[in-house]
Design an enzyme around this catalytic site. Structure first.
Site, PDB file in Angstrom:
ATOM      1  N   GLU A  92      42.412  31.250  64.284  1.00 44.00           N
ATOM      2  CA  GLU A  92      42.361  29.806  64.113  1.00 44.00           C
ATOM      3  C   GLU A  92      43.734  29.172  64.279  1.00 44.00           C
ATOM      4  OE1 GLU A  92      40.697  29.848  60.243  1.00 44.00           O
ATOM      5  OE2 GLU A  92      42.639  29.593  59.289  1.00 44.00           O
ATOM      6  N   CYS A 105      49.775  24.630  63.329  1.00 43.71           N
ATOM      7  CA  CYS A 105      49.792  25.824  62.479  1.00 43.71           C
ATOM      8  C   CYS A 105      49.210  26.985  63.281  1.00 43.71           C
ATOM      9  CB  CYS A 105      48.965  25.536  61.228  1.00 43.71           C
ATOM     10  SG  CYS A 105      48.881  26.937  60.121  1.00 43.71           S
ATOM     11  N   CYS A 112      44.964  40.271  58.073  1.00 38.75           N
ATOM     12  CA  CYS A 112      46.294  40.534  57.506  1.00 38.75           C
ATOM     13  C   CYS A 112      46.197  41.727  56.562  1.00 38.75           C
ATOM     14  CB  CYS A 112      46.804  39.310  56.749  1.00 38.75           C
ATOM     15  SG  CYS A 112      48.460  39.537  56.075  1.00 38.75           S
ATOM     16  N   CYS A 116      47.039  39.615  49.801  1.00 40.46           N
ATOM     17  CA  CYS A 116      47.269  38.728  48.656  1.00 40.46           C
ATOM     18  C   CYS A 116      45.894  38.351  48.082  1.00 40.46           C
ATOM     19  CB  CYS A 116      48.028  37.481  49.098  1.00 40.46           C
ATOM     20  SG  CYS A 116      49.605  37.875  49.863  1.00 40.46           S
ATOM     21  N   CYS A 119      44.000  34.937  49.063  1.00 40.58           N
ATOM     22  CA  CYS A 119      43.997  34.548  50.482  1.00 40.58           C
ATOM     23  C   CYS A 119      42.777  35.106  51.190  1.00 40.58           C
ATOM     24  CB  CYS A 119      45.274  35.063  51.142  1.00 40.58           C
ATOM     25  SG  CYS A 119      45.299  34.810  52.924  1.00 40.58           S
ATOM     26  N   CYS A 338      43.435  27.830  55.113  1.00 39.53           N
ATOM     27  CA  CYS A 338      43.704  29.160  55.644  1.00 39.53           C
ATOM     28  C   CYS A 338      42.512  30.089  55.774  1.00 39.53           C
ATOM     29  CB  CYS A 338      44.655  29.863  54.679  1.00 39.53           C
ATOM     30  SG  CYS A 338      46.300  29.442  54.952  1.00 39.53           S
TER      31      CYS A 338
HETATM   32  N1  SAH Z   1      51.416  35.530  55.846  1.00 41.28           N
HETATM   33  C1  SAH Z   1      52.314  34.446  55.740  1.00 41.28           C
HETATM   34  C2  SAH Z   1      51.899  33.229  56.512  1.00 41.28           C
HETATM   35  C3  SAH Z   1      50.430  32.858  56.505  1.00 41.28           C
HETATM   36  S1  SAH Z   1      49.758  32.230  55.028  1.00 41.28           S
HETATM   37  C4  SAH Z   1      52.571  34.105  54.296  1.00 41.28           C
HETATM   38  O1  SAH Z   1      51.868  34.614  53.441  1.00 41.28           O
HETATM   39  O2  SAH Z   1      53.502  33.363  54.040  1.00 41.28           O
HETATM   40  C5  SAH Z   1      50.417  30.577  54.914  1.00 41.28           C
HETATM   41  C6  SAH Z   1      50.503  30.054  53.492  1.00 41.28           C
HETATM   42  O3  SAH Z   1      49.195  29.778  52.951  1.00 41.28           O
HETATM   43  C7  SAH Z   1      51.156  31.038  52.538  1.00 41.28           C
HETATM   44  O4  SAH Z   1      52.057  30.417  51.684  1.00 41.28           O
HETATM   45  C8  SAH Z   1      49.959  31.559  51.792  1.00 41.28           C
HETATM   46  O5  SAH Z   1      50.351  32.135  50.581  1.00 41.28           O
HETATM   47  C9  SAH Z   1      49.115  30.313  51.640  1.00 41.28           C
HETATM   48  N2  SAH Z   1      47.722  30.585  51.266  1.00 41.28           N
HETATM   49  C10 SAH Z   1      46.971  31.665  51.558  1.00 41.28           C
HETATM   50  N3  SAH Z   1      45.739  31.548  51.028  1.00 41.28           N
HETATM   51  C11 SAH Z   1      45.698  30.361  50.393  1.00 41.28           C
HETATM   52  C12 SAH Z   1      44.694  29.664  49.666  1.00 41.28           C
HETATM   53  N4  SAH Z   1      43.477  30.176  49.484  1.00 41.28           N
HETATM   54  N5  SAH Z   1      45.006  28.451  49.157  1.00 41.28           N
HETATM   55  C13 SAH Z   1      46.227  27.927  49.356  1.00 41.28           C
HETATM   56  N6  SAH Z   1      47.211  28.527  50.035  1.00 41.28           N
HETATM   57  C14 SAH Z   1      46.957  29.733  50.543  1.00 41.28           C
HETATM   58 FE1  SF4 Z   2      48.602  37.836  54.563  1.00 40.90          FE
HETATM   59 FE2  SF4 Z   2      47.327  35.844  53.385  1.00 40.90          FE
HETATM   60 FE3  SF4 Z   2      49.169  37.194  52.042  1.00 40.90          FE
HETATM   61 FE4  SF4 Z   2      49.923  35.563  54.049  1.00 40.90          FE
HETATM   62  S1  SF4 Z   2      48.951  34.963  52.129  1.00 40.90           S
HETATM   63  S2  SF4 Z   2      50.641  37.665  53.655  1.00 40.90           S
HETATM   64  S3  SF4 Z   2      48.174  35.824  55.436  1.00 40.90           S
HETATM   65  S4  SF4 Z   2      47.240  38.033  52.800  1.00 40.90           S
END
Ligand code: SAH
Ligand code: SF4
Length: 354
Positions: A92, A105, A112, A116, A119, A338
């Site tokens: 996306e 974006c 990934c 996390c 996420c 995201c």
């Molecule tokens: N992997 C990288 C970049 C992609 S995620 C990273 O983690 O930084 C981009 C941003 O969206 C990151 O700060 C991530 O922590 C945040 N993010 C992921 N899932 C989310 C969610 N469900 N709600 C809000 N922010 C989220």
């Molecule tokens: Fe990966 Fe999502 Fe963590 Fe970013 S926030 S490092 S995309 S698992």
């Protein structure tokens, strides 16, 4: 023989290819401009190349971006695409217009591996890295789709904040960033291109040397105990190491700061104690803080903190001298958050046994 996809090449790689074919150096610049400045995918239209060379180039190479699987525009102007890759996977890309500014974006991986807990991309697991053509292809295609007579260059900023951990796809991401900054391509300034990472320390240092774009760090927790749980890479690179790198990151450019991202999870990381701990670990770090309201998804184990709690958290950080913003949620009606849309589609693909 499969044709070479010219979208995979940064300027240096394109130059090497053309020199190997016995072409003069300026050919690389000409072709680079046609592809990235003019958005061309038809080699025949590259009118400053000789007819013979165009024919040769067409035999050997092509400009192949991505297929559009979905194109949704939100009431607030946010536009979200699902792009289909040659292997059927989807990624996306989101465009967020804000006055004169237009931020794209961009995704760096399919899924990934960092996992996390908040996420939805992480929950899907890791499939594969994107190629340079697939990363810069998002910018190339979005530029074409957004271009209008009124706004020739609608994309003013790029954030590597889509699916994936960009620093785990280092070489392809660096080459793509180089193309974004190249004056013969998109010509974006290094301050208008931001890479967001969950905190891979060695790669952050390597990035600074290769292409010093703006840096965002997904902090999300102010102590190791909590961060180990919600951002698992913290077990490898704990906060002491991560903060040390952030402290020095822009040491030679005093006006630049690291953007600390902090997702607001109700009852998990949003108390007064967390704010105090955050202030402590960011002491001496040139940082701004962006509080991100948690975007929920099906089976998400968290809820977003209330706006009241988020504002109180912001005030504490501001009182300690940190510029602290609250991210505006955009494109809710098109699943602007995201990993959401892809989650739905890729799951469907899996369910149908493909
Ligand atoms: N992997 C990288 C970049 C992609 S995620 C990273 O983690 O930084 C981009 C941003 O969206 C990151 O700060 C991530 O922590 C945040 N993010 C992921 N899932 C989310 C969610 N469900 N709600 C809000 N922010 C989220
Ligand atoms: Fe990966 Fe999502 Fe963590 Fe970013 S926030 S490092 S995309 S698992």
């Amino acid at each position: 023989m499969e044709k070479i996809n010219l979208l995979n090449f940064n300027h240096d790689d394109l130059l090497a290819l053309l020199l190997a074919w016995g072409q003069p150096r300026y050919r690389a610049t000409q072709i680079f401009q046609w592809i990235h400045q003019k958005g061309l995918d038809n080699i025949n239209e590259m009118t400053n190349l000789s007819k013979d060379f165009r024919q040769l180039l067409q035999e050997k190479a092509e400009i192949r971006a991505l297929d559009i699987a979905l194109d949704k525009v939100s009431v607030d102007g946010t536009r979200k695409w699902l792009f289909r890759l040659a292997d059927g996977n989807c990624i996306e890309t989101v465009f967020i217009p804000e006055g004169e500014r237009g931020t794209l974006c961009v995704s760096s991986q399919v899924g990934c591996a960092v996992n996390c807990t908040f996420c939805s991309t992480g929950k899907q697991g890791f499939s594969r890295d994107l190629t340079v053509a697939e990363i810069i292809g998002q910018v190339w295609l979005a530029s074409r789709l957004l271009a209008s007579p009124e706004k020739e260059k609608p994309i003013t900023n790029v954030v590597m904040m889509g699916m994936g951990e960009p620093l785990l796809n280092f070489e392809n991401v660096v080459k793509s960033l180089e193309i974004m900054l190249d004056d013969n391509a998109y010509g974006l300034s290094k301050r208008r291109v931001t890479l967001s990472t969950s905190g891979f320390v060695p790669q952050m240092l390597a990035l600074k040397k290769r292409v010093p774009v703006a840096l965002a760090v997904s902090l999300h927790a102010p102590n190791d105990e909590l961060r180990n749980k919600i951002v698992p890479v913290n077990r490898k690179y704990p906060l002491s190491e991560l903060m040390a790198v952030c402290r020095d990151y822009f040491a030679n450019e005093p006006r630049r700061t690291v953007m600390m991202e902090y997702v607001m999870l109700a009852g998990v990381n949003d108390s007064e104690k967390h704010a105090r701990e955050l202030i402590k670990i960011l002491k001496d770090v040139p940082a701004k803080i962006n509080l991100i309201p948690f975007n929920s998804f099906p089976s998400a184990p968290y809820q977003c903190s209330s706006m009241e709690v988020i504002k109180a958290f912001q005030e504490r950080l501001m009182a300690a001298g940190f510029i602290t913003t609250i991210r505006r949620t955009r494109g809710d009606d098109v699943d602007g958050a995201c990993g959401q849309l892809v989650g739905q589609v890729n799951k469907r693909t899996k369910n149908s046994g493909v």
